[in-house]
Enzyme design. Sequence first.
Site, PDB file in Angstrom:
ATOM      1  N   ASP A   1      43.489 -40.041 104.298  1.00 46.13           N
ATOM      2  CA  ASP A   1      44.540 -39.077 103.971  1.00 46.13           C
ATOM      3  C   ASP A   1      44.334 -38.534 102.551  1.00 46.13           C
ATOM      4  O   ASP A   1      44.080 -39.287 101.617  1.00 46.13           O
ATOM      5  CB  ASP A   1      45.901 -39.790 104.062  1.00 46.13           C
ATOM      6  CG  ASP A   1      47.061 -38.829 103.965  1.00 46.13           C
ATOM      7  OD1 ASP A   1      47.108 -37.891 104.774  1.00 46.13           O
ATOM      8  OD2 ASP A   1      47.909 -39.004 103.069  1.00 46.13           O
TER       9      ASP A   1
ATOM     10  N   GLU B   1      28.985 -53.018 105.567  1.00 44.09           N
ATOM     11  CA  GLU B   1      29.011 -54.478 105.749  1.00 44.09           C
ATOM     12  C   GLU B   1      29.075 -54.827 107.236  1.00 44.09           C
ATOM     13  O   GLU B   1      28.926 -55.986 107.614  1.00 44.09           O
ATOM     14  CB  GLU B   1      30.236 -55.083 105.028  1.00 44.09           C
ATOM     15  CG  GLU B   1      30.147 -55.005 103.513  1.00 44.09           C
ATOM     16  CD  GLU B   1      31.478 -55.291 102.817  1.00 44.09           C
ATOM     17  OE1 GLU B   1      32.437 -55.750 103.495  1.00 44.09           O
ATOM     18  OE2 GLU B   1      31.572 -55.033 101.608  1.00 44.09           O
TER      19      GLU B   1
HETATM   20  O1  TEU Z   1      48.341 -34.105 104.269  1.00 44.32           O
HETATM   21  C1  TEU Z   1      47.799 -33.747 103.023  1.00 44.32           C
HETATM   22  C2  TEU Z   1      47.907 -32.386 102.627  1.00 44.32           C
HETATM   23  O2  TEU Z   1      47.375 -32.063 101.591  1.00 44.32           O
HETATM   24  C3  TEU Z   1      48.641 -31.447 103.488  1.00 44.32           C
HETATM   25  O3  TEU Z   1      49.993 -31.593 103.297  1.00 44.32           O
HETATM   26  C4  TEU Z   1      48.199 -30.073 103.185  1.00 44.32           C
HETATM   27  O4  TEU Z   1      48.675 -29.680 101.952  1.00 44.32           O
HETATM   28  C5  TEU Z   1      48.687 -29.141 104.212  1.00 44.32           C
HETATM   29  O5  TEU Z   1      48.472 -29.653 105.482  1.00 44.32           O
HETATM   30  C6  TEU Z   1      47.972 -27.826 104.096  1.00 44.32           C
HETATM   31  O6  TEU Z   1      48.704 -26.899 104.778  1.00 44.32           O
HETATM   32  C7  TEU Z   1      48.358 -35.450 104.505  1.00 44.32           C
HETATM   33  C8  TEU Z   1      48.972 -35.767 105.848  1.00 44.32           C
HETATM   34  O7  TEU Z   1      48.193 -35.237 106.872  1.00 44.32           O
HETATM   35  C9  TEU Z   1      50.380 -35.299 105.836  1.00 44.32           C
HETATM   36  O8  TEU Z   1      51.004 -35.477 107.068  1.00 44.32           O
HETATM   37  C10 TEU Z   1      51.123 -36.054 104.761  1.00 44.32           C
HETATM   38  O9  TEU Z   1      52.416 -35.534 104.646  1.00 44.32           O
HETATM   39  C11 TEU Z   1      50.433 -35.935 103.413  1.00 44.32           C
HETATM   40  O10 TEU Z   1      49.048 -36.164 103.508  1.00 44.32           O
HETATM   41  C12 TEU Z   1      50.976 -36.952 102.445  1.00 44.32           C
HETATM   42  O11 TEU Z   1      50.525 -38.222 102.783  1.00 44.32           O
END
Ligand code: TEU
Length: 555
Positions: free
Chosen positions: A217, A268
């Site tokens: 993420d 690993e």
């Molecule tokens: O998303 C990360 C993220 O950067 C997105 O919110 C991005 O800005 C957007 O999709 C662009 O339009 C991740 C996860 O997929 C999301 O569900 C989470 O909310 C976020 O991280 C925080 O953990």
Amino acid sequence: MTHRTSQAPSDNALWWRSAVTYQIYLRSFADASGDGLGDIAGIRKRLGHLAGLGVDAVWLNPWYPSPQADGGYDVADYRSIEPTFGTLREAELLIEEAHAIGLKVLLDIVPNHTSDEHPWFREALAARPGSPERNRYVFRPGRGDDGQLPPNDWWATFGGSAWERVTEADGAPGEWYLHLFDVKQPDLNWENPEVRQEFRDILRFWFDRGADGFRIDVAHGLSKDLALPDLGEERSKVMGVPDRPDHPHWDRPEVHEIFREWRKVAQEYTPEKIFVAEAWVYSPDRLQPYLRSDELHTAFDFDFLRTQWDAQALRTCVETSLSLLDEVGAPVLWVLSNHDVPRHVTRLGRTSIDPQDPLRRTTGPVDLELGRRRARALLMFELTLPGGVYLYQGEELGLEEIDDLPEEALQDPTWRRSGFTVRGRDGCRVPVPWSSAGPSLGFSDADPWLPMPAHWRELAVDRQETDPASMLWLYRNALRLRKEIPALGAGDGALPHWHDLGREVLAYSREPGFTCVVNTGRDPVRVPDGQPVLTSVPLAEGEPLPGNAAIWLLH
Ligand code: TEU
């Protein structure tokens, strides 16, 4: 020409180079416990759907204990399971059962931030400024005479300032902490070796329980310029993506060192475990360094997802991505939808296009019939490209974005933090309709956590199963053929051979003997000779290919 791709990817240590992976948004997939929220038991009951679809792997969104302030991306304990989703034992059983039917299992790791209810953050709040407990996060004194102003002008992705002030143990207003997302998601300090060690251990915890890899993420967010320079942006860009190359908190060069360490952890194991980066970057070339041979294996191609329905634009995107990633020996991962963006049936059906809004978040007129027709054709293009593909649950049913959820139902923190101006991502997270009967269309015995539209009865799995013209059948047929046709799959290093059938037509061949034609225009086009094996619309032998349609040919 490689023959690697004609084998079942799961038999192969390099399965991830060509796999089709199905994203399970756990909260909305299937609810077995009857609380209106999806769970692990629900997935275990529905594994047959995935086997029938013909995918190679699944990616599960976060299932860890979490206050669910951001759909589980606010993790309170990285080594356990959220009780409403199930138990650790059930998680292990799910992994075993998936493996038994030939599916790889990827989990979701959230390293940029924890929940504010994580023990580390609680300890940080209880500790003094400057303490080791605070140094796991990014705490700073505020600006202004009394520290009453945030340390800098960074914005949170969901709206508002990226800083929140805490109250110290003596009750006085104190330091501020950084949160690039919700206030309940404090950012970790990745310069701290303790943080690095902890996450390497978390990876091993799940690898030891059978996970085949992780989706990472916000992979582009872990490292920040800790000199904390101001951004100079006057306005919060809610749900924005990096819009400049030298950003102080997105896609910093230091992040690559972290992923080199992670690759060693993956190595690993035999076979090696794999990573897929969720990295939103400024330009396609910025994805390249993440995929060097000693870093991550794969990353989503969000440029493909953002490209509009236009033959030239799609061709440029495909050529650019393939050639850039081939330079580092990485496959491209094609993706059209996920739990963060409006569903592509809706994006493709929007009749007014705003170039400033490539993700088509803005509501406006939508022609869903056109969107579905284009989605069928685009899927047929996507599945023939060299590399891997990610599918998002419900796209195999042709589900559209639900733009009109009642305001009181909205749960995405974006809605509140944007001052109720940006509705957020709930519209692509509405639960899956499994059956045409019942109050929650087979998803749950209770009311679903987000209301499901009654007209989705028509799109339910049981309806589509009996209809050979359905989206579901197209997915099944296309996925089966993708396995059977030797030219399809990884095709490492092989660039497509394009044919010129006019500006509005994508036409290309892969060896041996396969051609795909996609007509993005309105006028019918004559297709090259060959034996048709799949069409996105009913088509008589020899008939020209109509607009917004695709055909696969063998020759
Ligand atoms: O998303 C990360 C993220 O950067 C997105 O919110 C991005 O800005 C957007 O999709 C662009 O339009 C991740 C996860 O997929 C999301 O569900 C989470 O909310 C976020 O991280 C925080 O953990």
